[in-house]
Design a protein around this motif. Structure first.
Motif, PDB file in Angstrom:
ATOM      1  N   SER A  78      49.767  37.697  50.589  1.00  0.00           N
ATOM      2  CA  SER A  78      48.425  37.520  50.753  1.00  0.00           C
ATOM      3  C   SER A  78      47.903  39.140  50.778  1.00  0.00           C
ATOM      4  N   LYS A  79      48.358  39.968  50.914  1.00  0.00           N
ATOM      5  CA  LYS A  79      47.398  41.995  50.605  1.00  0.00           C
ATOM      6  C   LYS A  79      47.378  41.275  49.424  1.00  0.00           C
ATOM      7  N   GLN A  80      47.903  40.742  48.685  1.00  0.00           N
ATOM      8  CA  GLN A  80      47.476  40.859  46.981  1.00  0.00           C
ATOM      9  C   GLN A  80      46.370  40.104  46.651  1.00  0.00           C
ATOM     10  N   LEU A  81      46.705  38.890  47.635  1.00  0.00           N
ATOM     11  CA  LEU A  81      45.327  38.311  47.348  1.00  0.00           C
ATOM     12  C   LEU A  81      43.903  39.006  47.900  1.00  0.00           C
ATOM     13  N   THR A  82      44.215  38.960  48.675  1.00  0.00           N
ATOM     14  CA  THR A  82      42.642  39.437  49.990  1.00  0.00           C
ATOM     15  C   THR A  82      42.575  41.195  48.860  1.00  0.00           C
ATOM     16  N   ALA A  83      43.238  41.560  48.470  1.00  0.00           N
ATOM     17  CA  ALA A  83      42.817  42.894  47.711  1.00  0.00           C
ATOM     18  C   ALA A  83      41.970  42.242  46.072  1.00  0.00           C
ATOM     19  N   VAL A  84      42.587  41.819  45.938  1.00  0.00           N
ATOM     20  CA  VAL A  84      41.345  40.432  44.394  1.00  0.00           C
ATOM     21  C   VAL A  84      40.567  39.845  45.277  1.00  0.00           C
ATOM     22  N   LEU A  85      40.173  39.617  46.167  1.00  0.00           N
ATOM     23  CA  LEU A  85      39.048  38.920  46.076  1.00  0.00           C
ATOM     24  C   LEU A  85      38.311  39.341  46.775  1.00  0.00           C
ATOM     25  N   THR A  86      38.525  40.741  47.180  1.00  0.00           N
ATOM     26  CA  THR A  86      37.675  42.304  47.829  1.00  0.00           C
ATOM     27  C   THR A  86      36.498  42.318  46.579  1.00  0.00           C
ATOM     28  N   THR A  87      36.822  42.441  45.363  1.00  0.00           N
ATOM     29  CA  THR A  87      36.163  42.370  44.142  1.00  0.00           C
ATOM     30  C   THR A  87      35.048  41.557  43.712  1.00  0.00           C
ATOM     31  N   LEU A  88      35.454  40.383  44.679  1.00  0.00           N
ATOM     32  CA  LEU A  88      34.602  39.299  44.086  1.00  0.00           C
ATOM     33  C   LEU A  88      33.007  39.660  43.781  1.00  0.00           C
ATOM     34  N   GLU A  89      32.463  39.598  42.668  1.00  0.00           N
ATOM     35  CA  GLU A  89      31.434  39.344  42.308  1.00  0.00           C
ATOM     36  C   GLU A  89      30.491  38.479  41.810  1.00  0.00           C
ATOM     37  N   HIS A  90      28.703  38.254  43.072  1.00  0.00           N
ATOM     38  CA  HIS A  90      27.970  36.799  42.395  1.00  0.00           C
ATOM     39  C   HIS A  90      27.323  37.235  41.224  1.00  0.00           C
ATOM     40  N   HIS A  91      27.482  36.319  40.906  1.00  0.00           N
ATOM     41  CA  HIS A  91      26.757  37.085  39.323  1.00  0.00           C
ATOM     42  C   HIS A  91      24.901  35.828  40.084  1.00  0.00           C
ATOM     43  N   LYS A  92      24.228  36.672  38.795  1.00  0.00           N
ATOM     44  CA  LYS A  92      23.005  36.012  38.845  1.00  0.00           C
ATOM     45  C   LYS A  92      22.425  34.993  37.987  1.00  0.00           C
ATOM     46  N   ASN A  93      22.905  34.455  37.279  1.00  0.00           N
ATOM     47  CA  ASN A  93      23.655  33.440  36.182  1.00  0.00           C
ATOM     48  C   ASN A  93      24.304  32.345  36.929  1.00  0.00           C
ATOM     49  N   GLY A  94      24.924  32.324  38.534  1.00  0.00           N
ATOM     50  CA  GLY A  94      26.026  31.118  39.145  1.00  0.00           C
ATOM     51  C   GLY A  94      26.797  30.947  39.081  1.00  0.00           C
ATOM     52  N   TYR A  95      27.633  32.132  38.504  1.00  0.00           N
ATOM     53  CA  TYR A  95      29.384  32.463  38.543  1.00  0.00           C
ATOM     54  C   TYR A  95      29.284  33.329  39.278  1.00  0.00           C
ATOM     55  N   ASP A  96      31.112  33.550  39.501  1.00  0.00           N
ATOM     56  CA  ASP A  96      31.521  34.290  40.460  1.00  0.00           C
ATOM     57  C   ASP A  96      33.175  34.717  39.685  1.00  0.00           C
ATOM     58  N   THR A  97      33.384  36.648  39.431  1.00  0.00           N
ATOM     59  CA  THR A  97      34.254  36.930  39.051  1.00  0.00           C
ATOM     60  C   THR A  97      34.550  37.635  39.631  1.00  0.00           C
ATOM     61  N   VAL A  98      36.160  38.663  39.437  1.00  0.00           N
ATOM     62  CA  VAL A  98      36.722  39.259  40.458  1.00  0.00           C
ATOM     63  C   VAL A  98      37.458  39.764  38.988  1.00  0.00           C
ATOM     64  N   ARG A  99      38.005  41.169  39.809  1.00  0.00           N
ATOM     65  CA  ARG A  99      39.776  42.083  38.864  1.00  0.00           C
ATOM     66  C   ARG A  99      40.685  41.822  39.290  1.00  0.00           C
ATOM     67  N   ILE A 100      41.455  41.483  37.732  1.00  0.00           N
ATOM     68  CA  ILE A 100      43.171  41.324  39.003  1.00  0.00           C
ATOM     69  C   ILE A 100      43.766  42.179  37.080  1.00  0.00           C
ATOM     70  N   GLU A 101      44.442  43.329  38.249  1.00  0.00           N
ATOM     71  CA  GLU A 101      44.829  44.598  37.371  1.00  0.00           C
ATOM     72  C   GLU A 101      43.763  45.040  36.092  1.00  0.00           C
ATOM     73  N   ASN A 102      42.668  45.342  36.345  1.00  0.00           N
ATOM     74  CA  ASN A 102      41.501  46.004  36.131  1.00  0.00           C
ATOM     75  C   ASN A 102      40.563  45.526  34.998  1.00  0.00           C
ATOM     76  N   GLU A 103      41.163  43.954  34.609  1.00  0.00           N
ATOM     77  CA  GLU A 103      40.100  42.949  34.226  1.00  0.00           C
ATOM     78  C   GLU A 103      39.609  41.691  35.010  1.00  0.00           C
ATOM     79  N   GLU A 104      38.383  41.506  33.828  1.00  0.00           N
ATOM     80  CA  GLU A 104      37.574  40.628  35.120  1.00  0.00           C
ATOM     81  C   GLU A 104      37.621  39.409  34.501  1.00  0.00           C
TER      82      GLU A 104
END
Length: 599
Positions: free
Chosen positions: A240-266
C-alpha cells in the motif's frame, strides 16, 4: 545600449534591399508557422491516439471488472454451500457444543467442497457460536479441527459486516495468491454465524494479463478499501505504501487524461470500478509505447512539413520578385532623374499602389521638367528685357521737358489739337515707365483711351472704339499694358484692306473670383491655319516673340511670370468676320499660373 543596438540595426536595414528584408521576414514567419503546425499536428495525433487508448482500455477494464464480479459471485456461492445443507445449517446455528458426529459430518462435507475447486490453496470455516475453526490450511492433507483460526477473526467479521456483499478480500503478502472472506448469517436479523476464508491462487487473475501484455501494461487490483490485491508489478502487489507513493505523482492533463510516474517512467492511468463489489482495476500504460509507435509518424510529418516549407519558400521567392521588380525599376529611374535626365518615364504595374506610384513619379518628373523650362524661359525673358532696357536708356526728364515745350508752343499758337496729342503721348510715356507690373483696371483703361485718341487723330473716322466695364471691378489689378497690347494688335492687324474701317470693343465683368476681360474687333479676322499655328505655339510655349505675334508673345510670357493660379488667354477668330481675345484673371493679388484654352 539599447539605443546603440537600435542605431546599428537601422544602419544594417538601410544597407539591405527591400527584397532581402521581405524574404528574410517571410521565410522566418513561414518557418514559425510550419513548425507550429507540425508540432500541433503531431500533438493532436498523439493526443487522439491516447484518447483512443483510454477509451479502449476503459471498455476492456469494464468488461474485466464484470468478469471479476462474476468470479467473486461464484466464490460467494461456494462459501454459502453449507446453507444448502439443512444439517450443516443447524450445526452452524447451534450454540451448544457440537458432538463428534456433527464435527465428522462437517469435515466430510468440507472435504467434498474443497475438491470441487482447483484454485483453492486453503479452505477454513470459523463457527462464531462455537469459537471453533474447521478446515484445511497449507501443509495439511485433510480437513481438520483447528485449535485456533489462521486469521484475524475480529477484522474479518468487521470487514464483512461493512460490505454490502458480506465479503472481504485481504491484501496478500505474495503475488501468488489472495485471500477471500465471506460471512454466513441468519436471514432473520442478519446475525453473523460463521466466517468462510478462502486462500486462492492467482490463476484466474493471471488470465486478465493476457489482454495487457502487448503494450507492457501494469495491471493492479484493489479491494473496496483501495488496498492492492494483486499486480503483475512486484513492487505494487500488496504494498500500500508503494501504491500511495505512485498515486502522489498523479498529474491531470488538460487533454483529459491522467499520468503517474513509476520508477522514473511516465504511465497513462486508466481505471474501472465495480458498482456492486467496490473492486477497482487500474491499468498503467507506458507513454514510451506511444512515442515508439509514433516514430514513423513523426518522421512523416517532418518530411511533409519540410516539403511544404520548401514549396512555400519557392512561391514566396517568385511572389516577392514579382512585387519588388517595379520598385527596383522605379529606383533605377529615380537614379537617372537624379543624374539630370528629366525625359525618362516609368510604366510599372502589378498592383494599385505601384501603378499610382508610377503615375506620381511620371507626373513629378513632368512637373520638374516644366518648372525647369519655365525658369529657363523666365531667365531668357529677363535677359532680353535687360538688353532692351539698355538699348532704350534715354533720360526720361529730357523727353518730358521736350514734350512739355512742344505742348506749350502749340497752346500759345492756338494749336489745341496738337496740344492734346502731345499731352496724351506724355501721359502714356509716363505710365509705361513709372508704374509697376500690375496696375488697376482703371489706370489701364486710361492708357488705352489715350492710345485710341492718338490713333483717331491719324485714322479719323475709320476707327471706332467702345467700352463696357462692369461697375466695381476697376480697382482690381491687371497686368500693365495687357489690354493695350490686344487693342494695338487689333488696330494694326485687324483693319480690312478694302475699307480700312474697324470697330474695337473692350468689355469686363466679374465672375466669382475671376475677372473676364474681352477685346473684340470686327476686322479681317485670322485665317484658320494661322490661328491653329498660333494656338499650338502658345500651348507648347514656343512663341519666338517676333513678327506679327510679338504683342501676344509678350503678353503670354508676362502672364506666365505674374500668375500661378490658372490665368487663361483664349483666342477666337473667323476670317473676314471678327477676332476676340479673352483674358480670365484672378481677382486678387498674387503670383498665378496661366494656361491656354482653344475653342
Amino acid at each position: 545600449m539599447f539605443r546603440n543596438l537600435s542605431l546599428k540595426l537601422h544602419s544594417i536595414l538601410n544597407r539591405t534591399s527591400l527584397w532581402t528584408q521581405l524574404a528574410i521576414f517571410m521565410i522566418f514567419t513561414t518557418s514559425c508557422i510550419i513548425l507550429t503546425l507540425m508540432y500541433s499536428n503531431y500533438t493532436s495525433v498523439r493526443n487522439q491516439a491516447i484518447r483512443n487508448q483510454i477509451e479502449l482500455s476503459s471498455k476492456l477494464l469494464q468488461m474485466e471488472t464484470e468478469n471479476l464480479d462474476q468470479y467473486l459471485m461464484l466464490l460467494a456461492n461456494f462459501c454459502i454451500q453449507p446453507y444448502y445443507d439443512f444439517e450443516f445449517t443447524q450445526i452452524i446455528n447451534q450454540k451448544t457444543p457440537l458432538s463428534e458426529e456433527q464435527i465428522s459430518y462437517m469435515r466430510q462435507q468440507m472435504h467434498y467442497y474443497y475438491y470441487t475447486r482447483s484454485d483453492l490453496l486453503e479452505y477454513e470455516l470459523y463457527l462464531i457460536n462455537q469459537d471453533l475453526s474447521v478446515g484445511r490450511t497449507t501443509g495439511q492433507q485433510r480437513i481438520t479441527v483447528q485449535d485456533s483460526p489462521a486469521f484475524d477473526v475480529e477484522n474479518a467479521i468487521q470487514k464483512c459486516a461493512e460490505s454490502s456483499m458480506h465479503h472481504y478480500i485481504e491484501p496478500a503478502d505474495s503475488p501468488a495468491f489472495f485471500t477471500y472472506y465471506h460471512s454466513l448469517f441468519q436471514v432473520k436479523g442478519k446475525k453473523q454465524q460463521s466466517i468462510v476464508r478462502l486462500k486462492l491462487n492467482n490463476s484466474y487473475l493471471k488470465q486478465f494479463l493476457v489482454n495487457h501484455s502487448e503494450h507492457h501494461e501494469i495491471l493492479l487490483f484493489l479491494n473496496q478499501d483501495n488496498e492492492p490485491i494483486y499486480s503483475n508489478h512486484s513492487d505494487l502487489s500488496g504494498n500500500s505504501k508503494q501504491l500511495t507513493a505512485v498515486l502522489t505523482t498523479l498529474e491531470h492533463h488538460k487533454n483529459g487524461y491522467d499520468t503517474v510516474r513509476i520508477e522514473n517512467e511516465e504511465y497513462l492511468l486508466v481505471r474501472a470500478e465495480s458498482s456492486s463489489t467496490g473492486l477497482q482495476l487500474l491499468c498503467f500504460t507506458p507513454l514510451s509505447y506511444f512515442d515508439a509507435q509514433f516514430d514513423h509518424i513523426r518522421t512523416s510529418i517532418a518530411v511533409s512539413s519540410f516539403l511544404i516549407w520548401l514549396f512555400a519558400v519557392m512561391i514566396l521567392y517568385v511572389l516577392l520578385r514579382f512585387l519588388t521588380a517595379p520598385l527596383k525599376t522605379l529606383a533605377e529611374k529615380m537614379r537617372k532623374t537624379g543624374d539630370g535626365d528629366f525625359h525618362t518615364s516609368l510604366h510599372a504595374g502589378g498592383n494599385k499602389e505601384v501603378t499610382e506610384l508610377s503615375d506620381s513619379f511620371n507626373s513629378m518628373v513632368s512637373h520638374i521638367d516644366h518648372l525647369i523650362n519655365r525658369t529657363y524661359l523666365a531667365e531668357l525673358s529677363e535677359k532680353n528685357a535687360q538688353i532692351t532696357a539698355l538699348q532704350a536708356q534715354i533720360n526720361p526728364h529730357f523727353l518730358y521737358n521736350t514734350l512739355q515745350a512742344i505742348s506749350t508752343e502749340a497752346l500759345v499758337n492756338d494749336q489745341i489739337r496738337i496740344h492734346k496729342m502731345i499731352t496724351s503721348l506724355a501721359s502714356n510715356l509716363r505710365y509705361t515707365i513709372k508704374d509697376g507690373d500690375l496696375v488697376s483696371l482703371k489706370r489701364e483703361m486710361e492708357y488705352v483711351t489715350n492710345y485710341i485718341f492718338l490713333q483717331k487723330m491719324r485714322r479719323s473716322d475709320t476707327l471706332h472704339f467702345s467700352r463696357d466695364i462692369e461697375k466695381g471691378i476697376e480697382e482690381f489689378l491687371v497686368p500693365k499694358i495687357s489690354i493695350h497690347a490686344l487693342v494695338e494688335n487689333s488696330v494694326i492687324h485687324g483693319a480690312g484692306k478694302d475699307t480700312g474701317r474697324i470697330t474695337i470693343q473692350v468689355s469686363g465683368k466679374l465672375e466669382g473670383e475671376k475677372i473676364i476681360l474681352c477685346v473684340r474687333d470686327d476686322g479681317c479676322g485670322i485665317p484658320e491655319t494661322k490661328l491653329n499655328n498660333l494656338r499650338q505655339a502658345l500651348a507648347s510655349q514656343k512663341l519666338s516673340g517676333a513678327g506679327d505675334s510679338i504683342g501676344l508673345a509678350n503678353l503670354y510670357i508676362r502672364l506666365q511670370l505674374l500668375y500661378d493660379d490658372p490665368a487663361i488667354m483664349q483666342i477666337n477668330s473667323k476670317e473676314g468676320c471678327y477676332t476676340e481675345v479673352i483674358l480670365t484673371l484672378p481677382a486678387t493679388k498674387g503670383e498665378k499660373n496661366v494656361q491656354i484654352i482653344d475653342h
